[in-house]
Motif scaffolding. Structure first.
Motif, PDB file in Angstrom:
ATOM      1  N   ALA A 316       0.834  -1.203   0.000  1.00 16.91           N
ATOM      2  CA  ALA A 316       0.000   0.000   0.000  1.00 16.91           C
ATOM      3  C   ALA A 316       0.871   1.257   0.000  1.00 16.91           C
ATOM      4  CB  ALA A 316      -0.922  -0.010   1.218  1.00 16.91           C
ATOM      5  N   GLN A 317       1.940   1.237   0.786  1.00 14.95           N
ATOM      6  CA  GLN A 317       2.836   2.391   0.849  1.00 14.95           C
ATOM      7  C   GLN A 317       3.546   2.603  -0.491  1.00 14.95           C
ATOM      8  OE1 GLN A 317       5.724   2.168   4.004  1.00 14.95           O
ATOM      9  NE2 GLN A 317       6.385   4.295   3.752  1.00 14.95           N
ATOM     10  N   ALA A 318       3.974   1.499  -1.082  1.00 13.41           N
ATOM     11  CA  ALA A 318       4.645   1.601  -2.382  1.00 13.41           C
ATOM     12  C   ALA A 318       3.673   2.057  -3.457  1.00 13.41           C
ATOM     13  CB  ALA A 318       5.264   0.254  -2.755  1.00 13.41           C
ATOM     14  N   ALA A 319       2.442   1.545  -3.392  1.00  8.94           N
ATOM     15  CA  ALA A 319       1.437   1.899  -4.398  1.00  8.94           C
ATOM     16  C   ALA A 319       1.144   3.392  -4.398  1.00  8.94           C
ATOM     17  CB  ALA A 319       0.152   1.115  -4.147  1.00  8.94           C
ATOM     18  N   SER A 320       1.238   4.021  -3.225  1.00 14.00           N
ATOM     19  CA  SER A 320       0.961   5.461  -3.140  1.00 14.00           C
ATOM     20  C   SER A 320       1.990   6.283  -3.913  1.00 14.00           C
ATOM     21  CB  SER A 320       0.945   5.896  -1.668  1.00 14.00           C
ATOM     22  OG  SER A 320       2.247   5.808  -1.102  1.00 14.00           O
ATOM     23  N   LEU A 321       3.127   5.679  -4.213  1.00 12.37           N
ATOM     24  CA  LEU A 321       4.178   6.378  -4.966  1.00 12.37           C
ATOM     25  C   LEU A 321       4.209   5.985  -6.429  1.00 12.37           C
ATOM     26  CD1 LEU A 321       7.125   6.021  -2.387  1.00 12.37           C
ATOM     27  CD2 LEU A 321       5.525   7.927  -2.635  1.00 12.37           C
ATOM     28  N   SER A 322       3.350   5.052  -6.811  1.00 20.80           N
ATOM     29  CA  SER A 322       3.374   4.527  -8.174  1.00 20.80           C
ATOM     30  C   SER A 322       2.328   5.207  -9.048  1.00 20.80           C
ATOM     31  CB  SER A 322       3.120   3.018  -8.144  1.00 20.80           C
ATOM     32  OG  SER A 322       3.078   2.498  -9.455  1.00 20.80           O
ATOM     33  N   ASP A 323       2.626   5.287 -10.338  1.00 23.62           N
ATOM     34  CA  ASP A 323       1.708   5.916 -11.288  1.00 23.62           C
ATOM     35  C   ASP A 323       0.706   4.931 -11.875  1.00 23.62           C
ATOM     36  OD1 ASP A 323       2.955   8.382 -10.996  1.00 23.62           O
ATOM     37  OD2 ASP A 323       4.414   7.957 -12.578  1.00 23.62           O
TER      38      ASP A 323
END
Length: 420
Positions: A316-323
């Motif tokens: 979830a944390q990584a997804a918040s930085l992904s396009d």
């Protein structure tokens, strides 16, 4: 190098006294007369007091009497000139004068040998590599016997600068072995040179062997890290991990990239839990950045370690930085496997909404399977119907659709029986 030249000057001053006091000369040298020595000493005294110009003037006055001076006196004059220019960092002029010293004949052996070796060192420092080799050859002829360790090292340094790596290797290895055989610890810069030569020769296994010795003798953090990198280059993953772990225990892994390398080594060697712990701690201590790449590695580690809660949080944390929605898609799959159906459906929908998925049909399948697990047959059938629009999952979606329809019909029959 300056200290070495100071020693040469000291030798030259000692050479004022008769040869019998410090060893038999191969050639009988003339005496240094008191009136000449006193002028040279005066020049040196002026220079030491900061009056270099005055010192040079005294030397020039002595030089005006060259015709009446013997070879030893002339050599000492050139030596004082050379040392004075060396003290002013005018190295090329110093070399010019020191080279005049060794052209005088006869002069004391100590003066000849010391000056030749210093010339070789000075020429190396001025990138006059061929001159350095020439002076070194002359020095060896003057000294005779087997090459000394200091000469082997100097020769290797010069040949390395000339990019003659094959020729440079033998003397530096000989110097290291001679030191070891004498029960002494080879100097650190000798190993540094040997490592550089092996690297240029693309003998990476030998680079590793040298680094092992550097760790044994000097135990510096940089050598542990370099050895781990070399093992990685050689594809020796287990050795890389062992070295990184040992370095970590000693507190040598202080840079973020080094800690990342340790986490990656754990992951590659199928120890994902340690990879996750290492990276999680580094992120908490802000030793590594919480960027997309690092969070992906953290998530992959927790997924592989079957740490569902940690994996979901990291994704979830990584997804918040992904396009794109790929990381939400991974999170949906993890949640489905953990039978957290409601969360899986939500994550899958977030992945679809974000877009950019390589296989969007899979997310419709996840929604359908999660809904089916919850016996939400209508939502499941709608999801499987949507999944059938994608070629890569059409067959699988049709199978699940038939299964969901069957389950729905059975559930309806059971409900009807209850009502009757």
């Amino acid at each position: 190098m300056r200290l070495g030249l100071l020693m040469v000057l000291a030798v030259c001053i000692l050479a004022i006294f008769p040869a019998e006091l410090y060893g038999q000369e191969r050639k009988r040298t003339p005496a240094l007369r008191e009136q000449v020595y006193s002028q040279l000493a005066r020049a040196q005294q002026l220079a030491d007091g900061g009056d270099v110009k005055g010192g040079l003037a005294v030397l020039a006055n002595v030089e005006g009497k060259l015709s009446s001076m013997n070879s030893y006196e002339r050599a000492m004059l050139w030596n004082f000139y050379g040392f004075m220019y060396y003290g002013q960092d005018d190295i090329n002029t110093a070399i010019t004068y020191f080279s005049k010293v060794v052209q005088e004949d006869p002069i004391p052996d100590a003066l000849l040998q010391g000056t030749l070796f210093s010339l070789a060192q000075l020429a190396l420092g001025q990138e006059r590599y061929q001159d350095s080799l020439n002076y070194l050859e002359q020095w060896q002829q003057a000294v005779g016997g087997e090459p000394q360790v200091k000469a082997l090292v100097l020769r290797a340094q010069v040949l390395y600068q000339l990019k003659r790596y094959d020729d440079a290797l033998a003397p530096i290895i000989a110097a290291i072995e001679a030191s070891e055989q004498a029960g002494q610890r080879p100097e650190e810069n000798w190993y540094v040179l040997a490592r550089a030569i092996y690297f240029e020769l693309d003998q990476i296994d030998q680079v590793a062997a040298v680094l092992v010795q550097m760790i044994k003798h000097y135990n510096k953090a940089e050598y542990w890290v370099q050895l781990a990198g070399v093992y990685a280059q050689l594809g020796q993953d287990k050795k890389q991990l062992a070295v990184l772990e040992a370095a970590h225990v000693q507190g040598y892994l202080t840079k973020g990239q080094d800690i990342l390398n340790l986490a990656q080594a754990y992951f590659v060697n199928d120890i994902p839990y340690k990879a996750g712990v290492t990276l999680e701690q580094a992120l908490a201590e802000k030793k590594v950045d919480a960027n997309l790449r690092n969070l992906k590695l953290l998530a992959q580690s927790w997924v592989a370690a079957r740490e569902t809660d940690k994996a979901v949080a990291a994704l979830a944390q990584a997804a918040s930085l992904s396009d794109d929605g790929e990381l939400d898609a991974q999170r949906a799959q993890v949640l489905l496997n953990a039978e957290r159906n409601s969360e899986a459906m939500q994550a899958a929908q977030q992945a679809l909404d974000k877009g950019g998925l390589k296989q969007p049909g899979n997310m419709h399948l996840v929604i359908g399977m999660a809904a089916l697990n919850e016996e939400d047959f209508n939502t499941a059938l709608q999801a499987f119907a949507a999944a059938k629009q994608f070629d890569d999952v059409r067959r699988t979606a049709s199978q699940w659709e038939r299964y969901a329809s069957s389950e729905k019909e059975q559930a309806e029959r059971i409900e009807a029986l209850k009502q009757s």
